[in-house]
Enzyme design. Structure first.
Site, short mmCIF file in Angstrom:
data_model
loop_
_atom_site.label_atom_id
_atom_site.label_comp_id
_atom_site.label_asym_id
_atom_site.label_seq_id
_atom_site.Cartn_x
_atom_site.Cartn_y
_atom_site.Cartn_z
N ARG A 1 0.83 -1.21 0.00
CA ARG A 1 0.00 0.00 0.00
C ARG A 1 0.86 1.26 0.00
NH1 ARG A 1 -5.03 -1.86 0.36
NH2 ARG A 1 -5.27 -3.87 1.42
N ASP A 2 0.45 2.24 -0.81
CA ASP A 2 1.15 3.52 -0.88
C ASP A 2 1.00 4.25 0.46
OD1 ASP A 2 1.98 5.50 -3.55
OD2 ASP A 2 1.68 6.43 -1.59
N ASN B 1 4.77 6.37 -13.72
CA ASN B 1 5.35 7.69 -13.97
C ASN B 1 6.83 7.54 -14.34
OD1 ASN B 1 2.93 8.99 -13.22
ND2 ASN B 1 3.48 8.88 -11.05
N VAL C 1 10.30 8.16 -6.94
CA VAL C 1 11.09 7.03 -6.45
C VAL C 1 11.63 6.30 -7.68
CG1 VAL C 1 11.11 4.87 -5.17
CG2 VAL C 1 9.70 6.79 -4.35
N HIS D 1 7.64 1.33 -10.62
CA HIS D 1 6.48 0.88 -9.86
C HIS D 1 5.22 1.19 -10.65
CE1 HIS D 1 7.86 4.87 -8.60
NE2 HIS D 1 6.58 5.20 -8.53
N HIS E 1 1.41 2.05 -10.19
CA HIS E 1 0.37 2.46 -9.25
C HIS E 1 -0.93 1.75 -9.65
CE1 HIS E 1 2.36 6.20 -7.56
NE2 HIS E 1 3.03 6.10 -8.69
P1 5GP Z 1 5.98 8.21 -8.02
O1 5GP Z 1 5.73 9.67 -7.69
O2 5GP Z 1 7.48 7.93 -8.09
O3 5GP Z 1 5.25 7.71 -9.23
O4 5GP Z 1 5.38 7.38 -6.83
C1 5GP Z 1 6.06 7.10 -5.65
C2 5GP Z 1 5.03 6.71 -4.64
O5 5GP Z 1 5.69 6.04 -3.58
C3 5GP Z 1 4.27 7.88 -4.02
O6 5GP Z 1 2.88 7.70 -4.27
C4 5GP Z 1 4.63 7.82 -2.54
O7 5GP Z 1 3.53 8.12 -1.72
C5 5GP Z 1 5.07 6.37 -2.37
N1 5GP Z 1 6.09 6.16 -1.37
C6 5GP Z 1 7.26 6.83 -1.22
N2 5GP Z 1 8.00 6.31 -0.23
C7 5GP Z 1 7.28 5.26 0.27
C8 5GP Z 1 7.51 4.32 1.33
O8 5GP Z 1 8.55 4.35 1.99
N3 5GP Z 1 6.55 3.39 1.54
C9 5GP Z 1 5.40 3.35 0.80
N4 5GP Z 1 4.51 2.38 1.11
N5 5GP Z 1 5.14 4.22 -0.19
C10 5GP Z 1 6.07 5.17 -0.46
#
Ligand code: 5GP
Ligand code: ZN
Length: 114
Positions: free
Chosen positions: A29-30, A87, A96, A100, A102
């Site tokens: 989970r995010d 993304n 990150v 990944h 979503h």
């Molecule tokens: P991005 O912006 O790279 O597409 O998505 C990264 C996602 O990772 C974000 O929605 C953020 O909330 C989530 N995220 C970042 N760090 C962590 C973490 O340590 N644990 C979890 N579960 N989610 C994370």
């Protein structure tokens, strides 16, 4: 990869609310959910961005999508519908740098995304 938070989650070195795991992918989970269900599906192998994919990674990406479909069915919103997003880099909103997928579900999504 050292200092990659998602590699550490995949290895179980830092905690995450995991909802699915097999030999190749992990889903959890995010931390900052944008929908009633917001899960991130990652490959266990470190791949920084979609731009870094090689032919060897095609199976990993297929498994990520398959896991998302399974999780959506288990969560009960597969028929209602859901959103999957990957993304890439700054303009895509990637924060990150371990790829990944979503999976967002449990509410109607708007289009176009911001
Ligand atoms: P991005 O912006 O790279 O597409 O998505 C990264 C996602 O990772 C974000 O929605 C953020 O909330 C989530 N995220 C970042 N760090 C962590 C973490 O340590 N644990 C979890 N579960 N989610 C994370
Ligand atoms: Zn990583």
């Amino acid at each position: 990869m050292e200092d990659c938070i998602f590699c550490k989650i995949a290895a179980g070195e830092i905690p995450a609310d995991k909802v699915y795991e097999d030999d190749h992918v992990v889903a959890f989970r995010d931390l900052n959910p944008q929908a009633p269900t917001h899960v991130l599906v990652i490959p266990k192998r470190h791949i920084a961005t979609l731009n870094d994919l090689t032919a060897d990674d095609e199976a990993e990406v297929g498994r990520m999508v398959g896991a998302a479909s399974t999780i959506a069915a288990d969560a009960g919103f597969a028929e209602a519908g859901y959103r999957t997003v990957m993304n890439c880099n700054a303009d895509g909103g990637q924060t990150v740098f371990h790829i990944h997928l979503h999976l967002l579900g449990g509410r109607a999504m708007a289009w176009p995304p911001g």
